[in-house]
Design a protein around this motif. Sequence first.
Motif, PDB file in Angstrom:
ATOM      1  N   ALA A 175       0.837  -1.206   0.000  1.00 10.95           N
ATOM      2  CA  ALA A 175       0.000   0.000   0.000  1.00 10.95           C
ATOM      3  C   ALA A 175       0.867   1.250   0.000  1.00 10.95           C
ATOM      4  O   ALA A 175       1.738   1.410   0.866  1.00 10.95           O
ATOM      5  N   PRO A 176       0.658   2.164  -0.929  1.00 13.85           N
ATOM      6  CA  PRO A 176       1.407   3.419  -0.915  1.00 13.85           C
ATOM      7  C   PRO A 176       1.010   4.289   0.273  1.00 13.85           C
ATOM      8  O   PRO A 176      -0.152   4.328   0.677  1.00 13.85           O
ATOM      9  N   ALA A 177       1.992   4.969   0.845  1.00 10.72           N
ATOM     10  CA  ALA A 177       1.772   5.792   2.035  1.00 10.72           C
ATOM     11  C   ALA A 177       2.721   6.984   1.985  1.00 10.72           C
ATOM     12  O   ALA A 177       3.544   7.107   1.071  1.00 10.72           O
ATOM     13  N   THR A 178       2.623   7.843   2.972  1.00 11.37           N
ATOM     14  CA  THR A 178       3.487   9.020   3.077  1.00 11.37           C
ATOM     15  C   THR A 178       4.178   9.007   4.430  1.00 11.37           C
ATOM     16  O   THR A 178       3.500   8.901   5.469  1.00 11.37           O
ATOM     17  N   CYS A 179       5.490   9.104   4.447  1.00 15.89           N
ATOM     18  CA  CYS A 179       6.221   9.173   5.717  1.00 15.89           C
ATOM     19  C   CYS A 179       5.996  10.537   6.363  1.00 15.89           C
ATOM     20  O   CYS A 179       6.053  11.580   5.698  1.00 15.89           O
ATOM     21  N   ILE A 180       5.754  10.522   7.664  1.00 20.66           N
ATOM     22  CA  ILE A 180       5.536  11.750   8.431  1.00 20.66           C
ATOM     23  C   ILE A 180       6.692  11.891   9.418  1.00 20.66           C
ATOM     24  O   ILE A 180       6.855  11.062  10.318  1.00 20.66           O
ATOM     25  N   GLY A 181       7.478  12.926   9.265  1.00 17.29           N
ATOM     26  CA  GLY A 181       8.640  13.111  10.123  1.00 17.29           C
ATOM     27  C   GLY A 181       9.715  12.095   9.816  1.00 17.29           C
ATOM     28  O   GLY A 181       9.659  11.333   8.847  1.00 17.29           O
ATOM     29  N   ARG A 182      10.703  12.066  10.690  1.00 16.54           N
ATOM     30  CA  ARG A 182      11.825  11.140  10.543  1.00 16.54           C
ATOM     31  C   ARG A 182      11.616   9.911  11.423  1.00 16.54           C
ATOM     32  O   ARG A 182      10.784   9.935  12.340  1.00 16.54           O
ATOM     33  N   PRO A 183      12.376   8.840  11.190  1.00  7.02           N
ATOM     34  CA  PRO A 183      12.285   7.678  12.075  1.00  7.02           C
ATOM     35  C   PRO A 183      12.519   8.087  13.534  1.00  7.02           C
ATOM     36  O   PRO A 183      13.457   8.818  13.842  1.00  7.02           O
ATOM     37  N   GLY A 184      11.658   7.618  14.406  1.00 12.57           N
ATOM     38  CA  GLY A 184      11.787   7.922  15.830  1.00 12.57           C
ATOM     39  C   GLY A 184      11.047   9.162  16.283  1.00 12.57           C
ATOM     40  O   GLY A 184      10.814   9.351  17.491  1.00 12.57           O
ATOM     41  N   ASP A 185      10.652  10.045  15.353  1.00 11.60           N
ATOM     42  CA  ASP A 185      10.033  11.308  15.744  1.00 11.60           C
ATOM     43  C   ASP A 185       8.726  11.112  16.502  1.00 11.60           C
ATOM     44  O   ASP A 185       8.418  11.867  17.426  1.00 11.60           O
ATOM     45  N   TYR A 186       7.940  10.128  16.113  1.00 11.05           N
ATOM     46  CA  TYR A 186       6.621   9.957  16.717  1.00 11.05           C
ATOM     47  C   TYR A 186       6.717   9.767  18.228  1.00 11.05           C
ATOM     48  O   TYR A 186       5.985  10.398  18.997  1.00 11.05           O
ATOM     49  N   LEU A 187       7.633   8.911  18.661  1.00 15.22           N
ATOM     50  CA  LEU A 187       7.752   8.614  20.087  1.00 15.22           C
ATOM     51  C   LEU A 187       8.581   9.654  20.837  1.00 15.22           C
ATOM     52  O   LEU A 187       8.413   9.824  22.051  1.00 15.22           O
ATOM     53  N   GLN A 188       9.468  10.348  20.143  1.00 13.10           N
ATOM     54  CA  GLN A 188      10.384  11.268  20.817  1.00 13.10           C
ATOM     55  C   GLN A 188       9.822  12.679  20.984  1.00 13.10           C
ATOM     56  O   GLN A 188      10.347  13.456  21.782  1.00 13.10           O
ATOM     57  N   ARG A 189       8.758  13.008  20.287  1.00 12.18           N
ATOM     58  CA  ARG A 189       8.208  14.368  20.354  1.00 12.18           C
ATOM     59  C   ARG A 189       7.501  14.590  21.698  1.00 12.18           C
ATOM     60  O   ARG A 189       6.931  13.652  22.282  1.00 12.18           O
ATOM     61  N   PRO A 190       7.501  15.815  22.214  1.00 13.87           N
ATOM     62  CA  PRO A 190       6.816  16.092  23.484  1.00 13.87           C
ATOM     63  C   PRO A 190       5.328  15.765  23.452  1.00 13.87           C
ATOM     64  O   PRO A 190       4.759  15.315  24.441  1.00 13.87           O
ATOM     65  N   GLY A 191       4.692  15.971  22.288  1.00 13.59           N
ATOM     66  CA  GLY A 191       3.256  15.760  22.192  1.00 13.59           C
ATOM     67  C   GLY A 191       2.802  14.335  22.397  1.00 13.59           C
ATOM     68  O   GLY A 191       1.612  14.095  22.663  1.00 13.59           O
ATOM     69  N   PHE A 192       3.717  13.367  22.280  1.00 16.78           N
ATOM     70  CA  PHE A 192       3.326  11.978  22.527  1.00 16.78           C
ATOM     71  C   PHE A 192       2.764  11.829  23.938  1.00 16.78           C
ATOM     72  O   PHE A 192       1.715  11.208  24.140  1.00 16.78           O
ATOM     73  N   TRP A 193       3.434  12.411  24.908  1.00 18.91           N
ATOM     74  CA  TRP A 193       2.992  12.282  26.297  1.00 18.91           C
ATOM     75  C   TRP A 193       1.854  13.235  26.608  1.00 18.91           C
ATOM     76  O   TRP A 193       1.015  12.936  27.475  1.00 18.91           O
ATOM     77  N   HIS A 194       1.766  14.363  25.907  1.00 19.33           N
ATOM     78  CA  HIS A 194       0.601  15.240  26.074  1.00 19.33           C
ATOM     79  C   HIS A 194      -0.668  14.483  25.663  1.00 19.33           C
ATOM     80  O   HIS A 194      -1.703  14.573  26.331  1.00 19.33           O
ATOM     81  N   GLY A 195      -0.581  13.756  24.543  1.00 23.36           N
ATOM     82  CA  GLY A 195      -1.726  12.975  24.101  1.00 23.36           C
ATOM     83  C   GLY A 195      -2.087  11.870  25.073  1.00 23.36           C
ATOM     84  O   GLY A 195      -3.268  11.547  25.254  1.00 23.36           O
ATOM     85  N   ALA A 196      -1.078  11.292  25.727  1.00 17.40           N
ATOM     86  CA  ALA A 196      -1.344  10.236  26.709  1.00 17.40           C
ATOM     87  C   ALA A 196      -2.155  10.776  27.887  1.00 17.40           C
ATOM     88  O   ALA A 196      -3.024  10.079  28.429  1.00 17.40           O
ATOM     89  N   ILE A 197      -1.886  12.017  28.278  1.00 15.76           N
ATOM     90  CA  ILE A 197      -2.681  12.620  29.356  1.00 15.76           C
ATOM     91  C   ILE A 197      -4.083  12.929  28.858  1.00 15.76           C
ATOM     92  O   ILE A 197      -5.060  12.828  29.605  1.00 15.76           O
ATOM     93  N   GLY A 198      -4.214  13.300  27.593  1.00 10.90           N
ATOM     94  CA  GLY A 198      -5.533  13.549  27.020  1.00 10.90           C
ATOM     95  C   GLY A 198      -6.449  12.340  27.116  1.00 10.90           C
ATOM     96  O   GLY A 198      -7.653  12.475  27.379  1.00 10.90           O
ATOM     97  N   ILE A 199      -5.895  11.150  26.919  1.00 11.02           N
ATOM     98  CA  ILE A 199      -6.697   9.934  27.087  1.00 11.02           C
ATOM     99  C   ILE A 199      -7.155   9.799  28.535  1.00 11.02           C
ATOM    100  O   ILE A 199      -8.307   9.434  28.808  1.00 11.02           O
ATOM    101  N   ALA A 200      -6.285  10.112  29.485  1.00  8.37           N
ATOM    102  CA  ALA A 200      -6.673  10.059  30.901  1.00  8.37           C
ATOM    103  C   ALA A 200      -7.790  11.052  31.202  1.00  8.37           C
ATOM    104  O   ALA A 200      -8.648  10.791  32.052  1.00  8.37           O
TER     105      ALA A 200
END
Length: 333
Positions: A175-200
């Motif tokens: 399936a064709p797709a589009t890469c977003i950011g660089r490898p590792g960016d998703y987990l390393q960005r500050p917003g990853f943990w901001h979103g985790a609090i949003g679920i709480a």
Amino acid sequence: MDLHAFFEIHAPRLDTPQALGDCLRQMVQAGLDQLPMPGSGQTLERWQRLGRVASQDLGLCKLYEGHTDALATLHELGAPRPAPGSTWGLWAAEPPDARVDVHLADGQAILTGRKAWCSGAAVVSHGLLTARDEQGAVQLVAVDMHQPHISVSSHGWEAVGMRATASVEVTFDQAPATCIGRPGDYLQRPGFWHGAIGIAACWHAAASRLGSYLQQHCSQREEPHAQAHLGAVNAALYSASCVLRECARRVDENPEADAQLLARQARAHIEACAEQVIQHVGRALGAGPYCQNPHFARLSADLPVYLRQSHAERDLQALGKLVALQPDTWWPL
């Protein structure tokens, strides 16, 4: 139109994946997915609006939270603005038996493999998901779900709670797709943990809605045992709301800071508070609302499943490991 007005006008039965998808599209068309970004100075408002949806229906909230988190992630990683009217799922679970790989062919990202726990996959227009590149690093990719190279499973989801979310497997076959950011960016960005609090914040809102049924009950009759349960519910929810407000303040105060410790603390506390509320409300009200009130019954079935986005003792162990590394932690006022 705000969320309150939307739900006053739109009161559909949200008991199928299609109904959830249709409602999410209506919300997007009304602009109700345009939340303040985490760390923008209005983080509390963002979480309050997520909570408003959670108190209405947790299945809808699961899709809405995923969609709005996808928008925030795309924004944080500098991706182009999504197409108007598009709806997004955000799927980052990586169990050992389901993995998606991404490789480049003539500059085009190509996906192969299976992705598990894809809530709303059959009813959203786009997916934002984690895949593994040729070096094994986590690469975030965006994909149009309406293409022949993607198949969404129609079986394997036997849940009672959160049933309408249909969190099934998706198979990608070149399936064709589009890469977003660089490898590792998703987990390393500050917003990853901001979103985790949003679920709480969604957990807290759903527990608060359950608590409101007990508060209403106690306002109408004098029952000492029910009042004792309400006192326990109030203490739990008050402390959880204080934690969320403090988290929002700290995220807005320093949005680029590593928020992992903050998020893990908040999630552990709010999960425990929600579980207390479920127990106290059920013991106080008995079987009646479970059997006769459709909103209460669905919320009571959905919330324990939604809470399992926490990994229980594994998350507590990760929190304890972080705390052990802090200098002189003794929890002063």
